[in-house]
Design a protein around this motif. Sequence first.
Motif, PDB file in Angstrom:
ATOM      1  N   ASN A 159      20.838  47.979 -10.589  1.00 39.80           N
ATOM      2  CA  ASN A 159      20.472  48.464  -9.105  1.00 39.80           C
ATOM      3  C   ASN A 159      19.533  47.716  -8.219  1.00 39.80           C
ATOM      4  OD1 ASN A 159      21.712  50.639 -10.215  1.00 39.80           O
ATOM      5  ND2 ASN A 159      20.032  51.762 -10.745  1.00 39.80           N
ATOM      6  N   ASP A 160      18.553  46.590  -8.046  1.00 34.98           N
ATOM      7  CA  ASP A 160      17.391  45.746  -7.626  1.00 34.98           C
ATOM      8  C   ASP A 160      18.006  44.765  -6.895  1.00 34.98           C
ATOM      9  OD1 ASP A 160      16.033  47.945  -7.000  1.00 34.98           O
ATOM     10  OD2 ASP A 160      14.950  46.938  -8.010  1.00 34.98           O
ATOM     11  N   GLY A 161      19.778  44.309  -7.838  1.00 37.11           N
ATOM     12  CA  GLY A 161      20.476  43.381  -7.178  1.00 37.11           C
ATOM     13  C   GLY A 161      20.533  42.216  -8.586  1.00 37.11           C
ATOM     14  N   ARG A 162      20.307  42.161  -9.181  1.00 38.01           N
ATOM     15  CA  ARG A 162      19.492  41.475 -10.707  1.00 38.01           C
ATOM     16  C   ARG A 162      21.068  41.471 -11.141  1.00 38.01           C
ATOM     17  NH1 ARG A 162      15.049  44.024  -8.865  1.00 38.01           N
ATOM     18  NH2 ARG A 162      13.149  42.549  -7.767  1.00 38.01           N
ATOM     19  N   ASP A 163      21.036  40.346 -11.822  1.00 40.83           N
ATOM     20  CA  ASP A 163      22.507  40.145 -12.620  1.00 40.83           C
ATOM     21  C   ASP A 163      21.674  39.446 -13.924  1.00 40.83           C
ATOM     22  OD1 ASP A 163      23.950  39.044 -11.117  1.00 40.83           O
ATOM     23  OD2 ASP A 163      22.852  37.203 -11.248  1.00 40.83           O
ATOM     24  N   SER A 175      28.228  35.837 -19.727  1.00 40.66           N
ATOM     25  CA  SER A 175      29.359  35.375 -19.102  1.00 40.66           C
ATOM     26  C   SER A 175      29.922  35.601 -21.261  1.00 40.66           C
ATOM     27  CB  SER A 175      29.831  33.588 -19.608  1.00 40.66           C
ATOM     28  OG  SER A 175      29.339  33.108 -18.258  1.00 40.66           O
ATOM     29  N   VAL A 176      28.915  35.830 -22.070  1.00 33.69           N
ATOM     30  CA  VAL A 176      29.175  36.073 -23.495  1.00 33.69           C
ATOM     31  C   VAL A 176      29.178  37.805 -23.375  1.00 33.69           C
ATOM     32  CG1 VAL A 176      28.202  36.523 -25.525  1.00 33.69           C
ATOM     33  CG2 VAL A 176      28.248  34.099 -24.521  1.00 33.69           C
ATOM     34  N   ALA A 177      28.805  38.374 -22.519  1.00 32.82           N
ATOM     35  CA  ALA A 177      29.355  40.146 -22.154  1.00 32.82           C
ATOM     36  C   ALA A 177      30.570  40.276 -21.677  1.00 32.82           C
ATOM     37  CB  ALA A 177      27.361  40.571 -21.447  1.00 32.82           C
ATOM     38  N   PRO A 208      10.075  27.249 -22.969  1.00 26.65           N
ATOM     39  CA  PRO A 208       8.860  27.912 -23.036  1.00 26.65           C
ATOM     40  C   PRO A 208       9.907  29.731 -22.628  1.00 26.65           C
ATOM     41  CG  PRO A 208       8.428  26.199 -20.777  1.00 26.65           C
ATOM     42  CD  PRO A 208       9.706  26.588 -22.133  1.00 26.65           C
ATOM     43  N   ASP A 209      10.516  29.562 -22.061  1.00 25.03           N
ATOM     44  CA  ASP A 209      10.543  31.240 -21.144  1.00 25.03           C
ATOM     45  C   ASP A 209      12.401  30.974 -21.366  1.00 25.03           C
ATOM     46  OD1 ASP A 209      11.145  34.242 -20.831  1.00 25.03           O
ATOM     47  OD2 ASP A 209       9.063  33.577 -18.975  1.00 25.03           O
ATOM     48  N   PHE A 210      12.605  32.690 -21.133  1.00 26.10           N
ATOM     49  CA  PHE A 210      14.751  32.219 -20.799  1.00 26.10           C
ATOM     50  C   PHE A 210      14.687  32.196 -19.308  1.00 26.10           C
ATOM     51  CE2 PHE A 210      14.104  35.529 -24.076  1.00 26.10           C
ATOM     52  CZ  PHE A 210      15.233  34.626 -24.883  1.00 26.10           C
ATOM     53  N   ASN A 211      15.772  31.420 -18.648  1.00 30.76           N
ATOM     54  CA  ASN A 211      16.150  31.478 -16.798  1.00 30.76           C
ATOM     55  C   ASN A 211      17.215  31.433 -16.495  1.00 30.76           C
ATOM     56  OD1 ASN A 211      18.055  29.266 -18.524  1.00 30.76           O
ATOM     57  ND2 ASN A 211      15.874  28.612 -18.355  1.00 30.76           N
ATOM     58  N   THR A 212      17.409  31.241 -15.644  1.00 34.75           N
ATOM     59  CA  THR A 212      18.715  32.014 -14.532  1.00 34.75           C
ATOM     60  C   THR A 212      19.965  31.295 -15.536  1.00 34.75           C
ATOM     61  OG1 THR A 212      18.937  30.001 -12.904  1.00 34.75           O
ATOM     62  CG2 THR A 212      17.924  31.942 -12.583  1.00 34.75           C
ATOM     63  N   ILE A 213      20.066  29.856 -16.096  1.00 34.79           N
ATOM     64  CA  ILE A 213      20.942  29.868 -17.004  1.00 34.79           C
ATOM     65  C   ILE A 213      21.140  30.438 -18.367  1.00 34.79           C
ATOM     66  CG2 ILE A 213      21.845  27.191 -17.838  1.00 34.79           C
ATOM     67  CD1 ILE A 213      19.757  24.916 -15.795  1.00 34.79           C
ATOM     68  N   LEU A 222      31.074  37.980 -34.264  1.00 38.02           N
ATOM     69  CA  LEU A 222      31.070  36.556 -33.340  1.00 38.02           C
ATOM     70  C   LEU A 222      29.952  35.642 -32.570  1.00 38.02           C
ATOM     71  CD1 LEU A 222      32.527  33.961 -33.940  1.00 38.02           C
ATOM     72  CD2 LEU A 222      34.065  35.258 -32.877  1.00 38.02           C
ATOM     73  N   ALA A 223      30.395  36.567 -31.878  1.00 41.47           N
ATOM     74  CA  ALA A 223      29.437  36.437 -30.561  1.00 41.47           C
ATOM     75  C   ALA A 223      28.076  36.315 -29.825  1.00 41.47           C
ATOM     76  CB  ALA A 223      30.000  37.668 -29.333  1.00 41.47           C
ATOM     77  N   CYS A 224      26.959  36.691 -31.502  1.00 41.01           N
ATOM     78  CA  CYS A 224      25.605  37.095 -31.607  1.00 41.01           C
ATOM     79  C   CYS A 224      25.717  35.199 -32.169  1.00 41.01           C
ATOM     80  CB  CYS A 224      25.382  37.892 -32.329  1.00 41.01           C
ATOM     81  SG  CYS A 224      25.340  39.522 -31.351  1.00 41.01           S
ATOM     82  N   ASP A 225      26.207  35.054 -33.239  1.00 44.26           N
ATOM     83  CA  ASP A 225      26.031  33.763 -34.089  1.00 44.26           C
ATOM     84  C   ASP A 225      26.752  32.846 -33.128  1.00 44.26           C
ATOM     85  OD1 ASP A 225      25.617  35.869 -35.929  1.00 44.26           O
ATOM     86  OD2 ASP A 225      27.863  35.837 -37.092  1.00 44.26           O
ATOM     87  N   GLN A 226      27.799  32.934 -32.500  1.00 42.49           N
ATOM     88  CA  GLN A 226      27.810  31.653 -31.911  1.00 42.49           C
ATOM     89  C   GLN A 226      26.837  31.574 -30.407  1.00 42.49           C
ATOM     90  OE1 GLN A 226      30.944  29.345 -31.243  1.00 42.49           O
ATOM     91  NE2 GLN A 226      31.194  30.248 -33.088  1.00 42.49           N
ATOM     92  N   LEU A 227      26.400  32.513 -29.892  1.00 41.06           N
ATOM     93  CA  LEU A 227      25.027  32.265 -28.712  1.00 41.06           C
ATOM     94  C   LEU A 227      24.253  32.253 -29.123  1.00 41.06           C
ATOM     95  CD1 LEU A 227      24.304  32.538 -26.058  1.00 41.06           C
ATOM     96  CD2 LEU A 227      23.960  35.485 -26.442  1.00 41.06           C
ATOM     97  N   THR A 228      23.840  32.224 -30.687  1.00 41.39           N
ATOM     98  CA  THR A 228      22.702  31.774 -30.823  1.00 41.39           C
ATOM     99  C   THR A 228      22.984  29.725 -31.385  1.00 41.39           C
ATOM    100  OG1 THR A 228      23.061  32.433 -33.231  1.00 41.39           O
ATOM    101  CG2 THR A 228      22.197  34.038 -32.318  1.00 41.39           C
ATOM    102  N   GLN A 229      23.861  29.292 -31.414  1.00 44.94           N
ATOM    103  CA  GLN A 229      24.172  28.314 -31.738  1.00 44.94           C
ATOM    104  C   GLN A 229      23.949  26.872 -30.903  1.00 44.94           C
ATOM    105  OE1 GLN A 229      27.818  26.155 -33.355  1.00 44.94           O
ATOM    106  NE2 GLN A 229      27.836  28.282 -34.972  1.00 44.94           N
ATOM    107  N   LEU A 230      23.718  27.968 -29.532  1.00 48.56           N
ATOM    108  CA  LEU A 230      23.191  27.459 -28.477  1.00 48.56           C
ATOM    109  C   LEU A 230      21.715  27.593 -27.768  1.00 48.56           C
ATOM    110  CD1 LEU A 230      26.573  27.473 -26.041  1.00 48.56           C
ATOM    111  CD2 LEU A 230      25.449  25.318 -26.997  1.00 48.56           C
ATOM    112  N   VAL A 231      21.632  28.847 -27.480  1.00 48.03           N
ATOM    113  CA  VAL A 231      19.871  29.246 -27.508  1.00 48.03           C
ATOM    114  C   VAL A 231      18.987  29.401 -28.706  1.00 48.03           C
ATOM    115  CG1 VAL A 231      18.968  30.735 -25.920  1.00 48.03           C
ATOM    116  CG2 VAL A 231      21.329  29.836 -24.994  1.00 48.03           C
TER     117      VAL A 231
END
Length: 527
Positions: free
Chosen positions: A226-230, A288-290, A276-281, A170-179
Amino acid sequence: MNNTITQTITDFMMGQINQLAHQLNRLDVNLLAFDRQGTCVLQSQAGAFDSDADAIGLLLGQLFGDHQETVPAWASEHLFVCPVCYEQEPVLTLVADTGEQNPAPGKQEKRYLAWIVEDFAKRFFEVEKNQSQMEKFGTELSQAYEELMLMYNLSTNMKVTQTNANYLQLACDQLTQLVQVEGIGIFLEKKTDGLRELALVAGSGVMTINVSAADILQVHLQAEINDGRDALLDSEVDGPFKYTWPQGVKNVIAVPLANEERDLGFLVATNIRNKPDFNTIDVKLFNSVANQCMVFIENNHLFDDLKELFIGSLKALTSSIDAKDQYTRGHSERVAFISRWIAEHMAKTRPISEKQIHHIYLAGLLHDIGKIGVAEAVLCKNGKLTDEERAVIQAHPRIGASILSEIRQMEEIVPGVLGHHERIDGKGYPNGLNGEEMPLSAKIISIADSFDAMTSKRVYRDAMNIQRALKEIERGIGTQFDEEAARAFLDSDIDKLWRIIQDGFIERWDYSNFEEYGASAVGALIR
């Protein structure tokens, strides 16, 4: 908005020029507008004489050539020329023509005419910018609401009868409706024969990340964390990949499914389609979904947290408005609370459901959202407003209602926002509704708004004491205020209300704090 010298003149802008034209026509002055190529794009005649657009265009060419480096000036005794600039580049030239056959205007007449045209030119693109910002704000608010609805849908499906696989799908299906992505999947660690290994437990589309590649991806993801990224973001769009991926991958995003103790797996998607690409948004949304999936896996209760997030978002919007004027900070929250107070007291003598009370509370919280489009210079003006400034202020209920009307679930909130400055005698704004026509929420918020305004210090006056404010409400019954709502307020324990407000909404109330009630109200809104 284009920042080049070829700035497009939109229909909205042409409407603004037409308004200026009508204003000048009433003074028997013709208005002509020329673009950078010297083409007359508007010619508005007052009727007393006809302007020769071709001749005026030639004159402008002779005077200024191709550079159009003009400053507002009288090109002749009858022609006032004024450039309209965007980022210091002329985009349009306005010409006010008083008519050669008429006597030349006097000094004062020239000064007045020049002031009208120059003032319009200075404000021209600022009006368009404000309009664009309002449209952008409405779009962003709608998008934010859709994202919150996604999170809500995930939380409401947290049922003990639901399996992990079904919920994560369900989480995957819902997410693909926005992205929109080519493939999306959730990998979780599973124990097989005593060994922990990753397994694809849910997904959609073409997932080029197989189990073998997933092990490597988890190592890369952990290095990024580990390098501080999300999240892990990698792409070949603007340069070579940082890591090696299976053939067919153009860009990839991965976020961890983890708690404070250990990683359980990750959510991954490849090849975004609508940009074109994934971004910080996207990173924030995927995380949030994870996190929601982690809560389900650990069987925690996230719904209350979601509602608090939503009310926090609404409060952040209202706080951004209150922050424009230091004298009205906290006004939206207080109006929301007082509106709820009045509604609950009215519910003792007439049928008002708990859901209606929640809607009234939220309408009170958002009642001034339209002021996002009002300049601080007008909001904080220390002195009498001009007619134009008053018109700007009085537009905020309609602007607020327009913003919220973009969201279907806000349907019950809009009437209170639109009508909170209406009056029982029909002398309010924006629609001049009378008592029979005003919705209940508007009647209640009108009282709450007035009471808080009177008891708060403003830039142009000190705060009234409670007794005087109550007398003003009493005096306004039947003209400004609805009698039933006003009586419910006046007959309530105002001293207790005042203590609760002064104590930050936490003194002896049904909820432990103000935010908790806000979350409950939002829950009623999005069910």
